[in-house]
Design a protein around this motif. Structure first.
Motif: not given
Ligand SMILES: [Zn+2]
Length: 216
Positions: A130-137, A155-157
């Motif tokens: 998971l992304c720490k910043d935006c939660g994308s899986v 998505k957000c790097g």
């Molecule tokens: Zn992200």
């Protein structure tokens, strides 16, 4: 549309399937976890009682769950069909639920088991990041939703991380519990004749297989 009771192992695709049925066929999605959280947030007499039980870390009684469920099933949006998610969990709940819907004049509908291969489930859980910043899986093992750059969110790097319980041992324990808990339910509904299996490897195929079962 027929009412659906969904039974599925962890990561078998229950969330994805429910979402597709809600969007495409206007199903109402009923999860007992949500019912409890909503009632608790509402803060009326029953809600306060639930909050206290949850705060003590205890399990809410079947009596309370059935009361919430009965209220929910009186709402209008269930008339087009509803998905029951995460309930019943025990044989006695299944039997009591039968009685309740009968009394309310609601059709029990069909019981659908998402039959996803053990190896697929394991990869979905063990490979999940998971992304720490935006939660994308994302997933590093299944070949679906693989991040373009290892460890980085498309998505957000942001930096990707793994949940501590998304490991093999934890998956095996959860899977074993699932099997032990659901085996009597599956047997019960099989005997009643309203149990159906659909394959959970592929999203579109899963939707196609369930759609073939939905019409009255
Ligand atoms: Zn992200």
């Amino acid at each position: 549309m027929k009412n659906i009771i969904l039974i599925a192992a962890p990561a078998a695709g229950k969330g994805t399937l429910s979402e597709m049925l809600v969007e495409k066929h206007n199903y109402a999605h009923i999860s007992t976890g949500d019912l409890l959280r909503n009632a608790s947030a509402k803060g009326d007499e029953l809600g306060k009682k639930i909050s206290e039980i949850l705060a003590r870390g205890e399990l809410v009684t079947d009596e309370i769950v059935f009361e919430l469920l009965e209220r929910r099933l009186q709402e209008d949006d269930i008339k087009n069909g509803y998905i029951l998610d995460g309930f019943p969990r025990t044989l006695s709940q299944a039997q009591e639920y039968d009685q309740m819907v009968k009394k309310m004049g609601i059709d029990l509908g069909i019981v659908v088991v998402i039959d996803t291969k053990y190896e697929t489930l394991k990869k979905r859980i063990v490979g999940r990041v998971l992304c720490k910043d935006c939660g994308s899986v994302y997933n590093t093992l299944t070949g679906v939703n693989t991040p373009k750059v290892d460890g980085i969110c498309d998505k957000c790097g942001g930096e990707l991380y793994k949940r501590s319980d998304d490991n093999e041992e934890s998956f095996e324990a959860r899977f074993k519990t699932y099997q032990e808990k659901t085996a009597p339910l599956i047997e019960y509904y099989k005997e009643k004749g309203n149990l159906f299996l659909i394959k959970g490897e592929d999203k579109e195929q899963m939707l196609e297989e369930i759609e073939a079962l939905l019409h009255d």
